[in-house]
Design a protein around this motif. Structure first.
Motif, PDB file in Angstrom:
ATOM      1  N   GLY A 234       0.643  -1.199  -0.085  1.00  0.00           N
ATOM      2  CA  GLY A 234      -0.113  -0.026  -0.043  1.00  0.00           C
ATOM      3  C   GLY A 234       0.774   1.233   0.059  1.00  0.00           C
ATOM      4  N   ALA A 235       2.186   1.123  -0.062  1.00  0.00           N
ATOM      5  CA  ALA A 235       2.812   2.110   0.191  1.00  0.00           C
ATOM      6  C   ALA A 235       2.842   2.982  -1.140  1.00  0.00           C
ATOM      7  CB  ALA A 235       4.420   2.021   0.392  1.00  0.00           C
ATOM      8  N   LEU A 236       2.849   4.365  -1.284  1.00  0.00           N
ATOM      9  CA  LEU A 236       2.554   5.108  -2.485  1.00  0.00           C
ATOM     10  C   LEU A 236       3.793   5.982  -2.759  1.00  0.00           C
ATOM     11  CD1 LEU A 236      -1.029   6.437  -1.515  1.00  0.00           C
ATOM     12  CD2 LEU A 236      -0.333   4.402  -2.651  1.00  0.00           C
ATOM     13  N   GLU A 237       4.064   6.078  -3.900  1.00  0.00           N
ATOM     14  CA  GLU A 237       5.301   7.025  -4.312  1.00  0.00           C
ATOM     15  C   GLU A 237       5.013   7.893  -5.466  1.00  0.00           C
ATOM     16  OE1 GLU A 237       8.386   3.529  -3.311  1.00  0.00           O
ATOM     17  OE2 GLU A 237       8.606   4.670  -5.337  1.00  0.00           O
ATOM     18  N   TYR A 238       5.394   9.128  -5.715  1.00  0.00           N
ATOM     19  CA  TYR A 238       5.004  10.116  -6.738  1.00  0.00           C
ATOM     20  C   TYR A 238       6.180  10.739  -7.208  1.00  0.00           C
ATOM     21  CZ  TYR A 238       0.207   9.513  -4.840  1.00  0.00           C
ATOM     22  OH  TYR A 238      -0.904   9.050  -4.495  1.00  0.00           O
ATOM     23  N   ILE A 239       6.287  11.235  -8.674  1.00  0.00           N
ATOM     24  CA  ILE A 239       7.602  12.216  -8.803  1.00  0.00           C
ATOM     25  C   ILE A 239       6.936  13.591  -8.148  1.00  0.00           C
ATOM     26  CG2 ILE A 239       7.816  10.908 -11.042  1.00  0.00           C
ATOM     27  CD1 ILE A 239       6.439  12.850 -12.585  1.00  0.00           C
ATOM     28  N   ASP A 240       8.016  14.442  -7.998  1.00  0.00           N
ATOM     29  CA  ASP A 240       7.881  15.710  -7.357  1.00  0.00           C
ATOM     30  C   ASP A 240       6.662  16.610  -8.126  1.00  0.00           C
ATOM     31  OD1 ASP A 240      11.219  15.977  -6.223  1.00  0.00           O
ATOM     32  OD2 ASP A 240       9.647  14.784  -5.458  1.00  0.00           O
ATOM     33  N   SER A 241       6.881  16.455  -9.310  1.00  0.00           N
ATOM     34  CA  SER A 241       5.957  17.335 -10.089  1.00  0.00           C
ATOM     35  C   SER A 241       4.342  17.087 -10.070  1.00  0.00           C
ATOM     36  CB  SER A 241       6.226  17.238 -11.640  1.00  0.00           C
ATOM     37  OG  SER A 241       5.973  16.012 -12.108  1.00  0.00           O
ATOM     38  N   VAL A 242       3.900  15.647  -9.398  1.00  0.00           N
ATOM     39  CA  VAL A 242       2.471  15.423  -9.354  1.00  0.00           C
ATOM     40  C   VAL A 242       2.201  15.234  -7.997  1.00  0.00           C
ATOM     41  CG1 VAL A 242       2.639  14.311 -11.345  1.00  0.00           C
ATOM     42  CG2 VAL A 242       2.801  13.027  -9.443  1.00  0.00           C
ATOM     43  N   LYS A 243       2.960  15.564  -6.902  1.00  0.00           N
ATOM     44  CA  LYS A 243       2.705  15.244  -5.429  1.00  0.00           C
ATOM     45  C   LYS A 243       1.854  16.558  -5.024  1.00  0.00           C
ATOM     46  CE  LYS A 243       7.083  13.342  -4.012  1.00  0.00           C
ATOM     47  NZ  LYS A 243       8.242  13.345  -3.058  1.00  0.00           N
ATOM     48  N   GLY A 244       0.613  16.024  -4.444  1.00  0.00           N
ATOM     49  CA  GLY A 244      -0.350  16.910  -3.878  1.00  0.00           C
ATOM     50  C   GLY A 244      -1.426  17.131  -4.817  1.00  0.00           C
ATOM     51  N   ARG A 245      -1.259  16.619  -6.096  1.00  0.00           N
ATOM     52  CA  ARG A 245      -2.161  16.824  -7.351  1.00  0.00           C
ATOM     53  C   ARG A 245      -2.802  15.479  -7.657  1.00  0.00           C
ATOM     54  NH1 ARG A 245      -0.722  18.870 -11.789  1.00  0.00           N
ATOM     55  NH2 ARG A 245       1.346  18.092 -12.016  1.00  0.00           N
ATOM     56  N   PHE A 246      -1.895  14.403  -7.690  1.00  0.00           N
ATOM     57  CA  PHE A 246      -2.515  13.067  -8.220  1.00  0.00           C
ATOM     58  C   PHE A 246      -2.371  12.107  -7.235  1.00  0.00           C
ATOM     59  CE2 PHE A 246      -0.476  13.358 -12.843  1.00  0.00           C
ATOM     60  CZ  PHE A 246      -1.183  14.404 -13.000  1.00  0.00           C
ATOM     61  N   THR A 247      -3.279  11.312  -7.164  1.00  0.00           N
ATOM     62  CA  THR A 247      -3.549  10.215  -6.196  1.00  0.00           C
ATOM     63  C   THR A 247      -3.551   8.813  -6.864  1.00  0.00           C
ATOM     64  OG1 THR A 247      -4.451  11.600  -4.555  1.00  0.00           O
ATOM     65  CG2 THR A 247      -4.657   9.300  -4.341  1.00  0.00           C
TER      66      THR A 247
ATOM     67  N   VAL B 293      -6.554  -0.384 -10.696  1.00  0.00           N
ATOM     68  CA  VAL B 293      -5.828   0.677 -10.148  1.00  0.00           C
ATOM     69  C   VAL B 293      -6.243   2.112 -10.998  1.00  0.00           C
ATOM     70  CG1 VAL B 293      -3.506   1.594  -9.955  1.00  0.00           C
ATOM     71  CG2 VAL B 293      -3.950  -0.934  -9.790  1.00  0.00           C
ATOM     72  N   TYR B 294      -6.283   3.028 -10.043  1.00  0.00           N
ATOM     73  CA  TYR B 294      -6.582   4.625 -10.596  1.00  0.00           C
ATOM     74  C   TYR B 294      -5.541   5.280 -10.374  1.00  0.00           C
ATOM     75  CZ  TYR B 294     -11.200   1.945  -9.604  1.00  0.00           C
ATOM     76  OH  TYR B 294     -12.452   1.271  -9.763  1.00  0.00           O
ATOM     77  N   LEU B 295      -5.751   6.475 -11.264  1.00  0.00           N
ATOM     78  CA  LEU B 295      -4.928   7.465 -10.912  1.00  0.00           C
ATOM     79  C   LEU B 295      -5.869   8.685 -10.906  1.00  0.00           C
ATOM     80  CD1 LEU B 295      -1.969   8.602 -10.515  1.00  0.00           C
ATOM     81  CD2 LEU B 295      -1.929   8.928 -13.157  1.00  0.00           C
ATOM     82  N   GLN B 296      -6.108   9.591  -9.794  1.00  0.00           N
ATOM     83  CA  GLN B 296      -6.968  10.460  -9.894  1.00  0.00           C
ATOM     84  C   GLN B 296      -6.036  11.680 -10.013  1.00  0.00           C
ATOM     85  OE1 GLN B 296     -10.494  11.261  -9.144  1.00  0.00           O
ATOM     86  NE2 GLN B 296      -9.766  13.249  -9.526  1.00  0.00           N
ATOM     87  N   MET B 297      -6.278  12.443 -11.054  1.00  0.00           N
ATOM     88  CA  MET B 297      -5.402  13.721 -11.265  1.00  0.00           C
ATOM     89  C   MET B 297      -6.226  15.084 -11.171  1.00  0.00           C
ATOM     90  SD  MET B 297      -3.349  12.074 -14.688  1.00  0.00           S
ATOM     91  CE  MET B 297      -4.865  12.247 -15.586  1.00  0.00           C
ATOM     92  N   ASN B 298      -5.577  15.885 -10.132  1.00  0.00           N
ATOM     93  CA  ASN B 298      -6.582  17.224  -9.947  1.00  0.00           C
ATOM     94  C   ASN B 298      -5.476  18.214 -10.294  1.00  0.00           C
ATOM     95  OD1 ASN B 298      -8.843  15.781  -9.008  1.00  0.00           O
ATOM     96  ND2 ASN B 298      -7.670  15.801  -6.725  1.00  0.00           N
ATOM     97  N   ASP B 299      -5.988  19.569 -10.480  1.00  0.00           N
ATOM     98  CA  ASP B 299      -5.370  20.794 -10.771  1.00  0.00           C
ATOM     99  C   ASP B 299      -4.088  20.237 -11.891  1.00  0.00           C
ATOM    100  OD1 ASP B 299      -2.707  22.737  -9.057  1.00  0.00           O
ATOM    101  OD2 ASP B 299      -4.328  23.201 -10.658  1.00  0.00           O
ATOM    102  N   LEU B 300      -4.794  19.967 -12.794  1.00  0.00           N
ATOM    103  CA  LEU B 300      -3.965  19.499 -14.017  1.00  0.00           C
ATOM    104  C   LEU B 300      -3.315  20.703 -14.654  1.00  0.00           C
ATOM    105  CD1 LEU B 300      -6.265  16.549 -15.488  1.00  0.00           C
ATOM    106  CD2 LEU B 300      -3.786  16.396 -14.928  1.00  0.00           C
ATOM    107  N   ARG B 301      -2.342  20.336 -15.498  1.00  0.00           N
ATOM    108  CA  ARG B 301      -1.406  21.553 -16.076  1.00  0.00           C
ATOM    109  C   ARG B 301      -1.361  21.015 -17.544  1.00  0.00           C
ATOM    110  NH1 ARG B 301       2.550  21.654 -10.823  1.00  0.00           N
ATOM    111  NH2 ARG B 301       1.230  22.469  -9.322  1.00  0.00           N
ATOM    112  N   PRO B 302      -0.719  22.109 -18.206  1.00  0.00           N
ATOM    113  CA  PRO B 302      -0.518  21.672 -19.775  1.00  0.00           C
ATOM    114  C   PRO B 302       0.799  20.780 -19.736  1.00  0.00           C
ATOM    115  CG  PRO B 302      -0.986  23.987 -19.646  1.00  0.00           C
ATOM    116  CD  PRO B 302      -1.088  23.626 -18.077  1.00  0.00           C
TER     117      PRO B 302
END
Length: 115
Positions: free
Chosen positions: A55-68, A78-87
């Motif tokens: 269950g441990a989660l890892e993210y690249i820095d550029s998506v931390k706080g925005r993707f889950t 498996v899901y990837l919730q993506m919020n505050d999307l950027r170009p």
């Protein structure tokens, strides 16, 4: 045949949200780590998020706080919730795993962030 199938991509405006899904064809995928990668033309595929078997989660820095990243074992998904999307999040997104030493990839789903 073992399959991974992504869905949920599309066109969204900056600041918007999308939820990607990756459904597996076998419950064996419930017992391994799962990854989301993305790729833009001319660049290498990059690992965006990972969910370990424990269950441990890892993210690249550029998506931390925005993707889950999350998983639903009952749905073998498996899901990837993506919020505050950027170009700069525009890419083809792939789910991936390594099972018994072999890499498995889905066909990819296009995410385009543009106004």
């Amino acid at each position: 045949q073992v399959l991974l199938e992504e869905s949920g991509g599309g066109l969204v405006q900056p600041g918007g949200s999308l939820k990607l899904s990756c459904r597996s064809s076998t419950t064996t995928f419930n017992t391994v780590a799962m990854n989301w990668y993305r790729q833009v033309p001319g660049k290498e595929r990059e690992l965006v998020a990972k969910i370990a078997i424990g269950g441990a989660l890892e993210y690249i820095d550029s998506v931390k706080g925005r993707f889950t990243i999350s998983r639903d074992r009952a749905k073998i998904t498996v899901y990837l919730q993506m919020n505050d999307l950027r170009p700069e999040d525009t890419a083809v997104y792939y789910c991936n795993t390594n099972l018994f030493g072999r890499e498995y990839w889905g066909q990819g789903t296009q995410v385009t962030v543009s106004s």
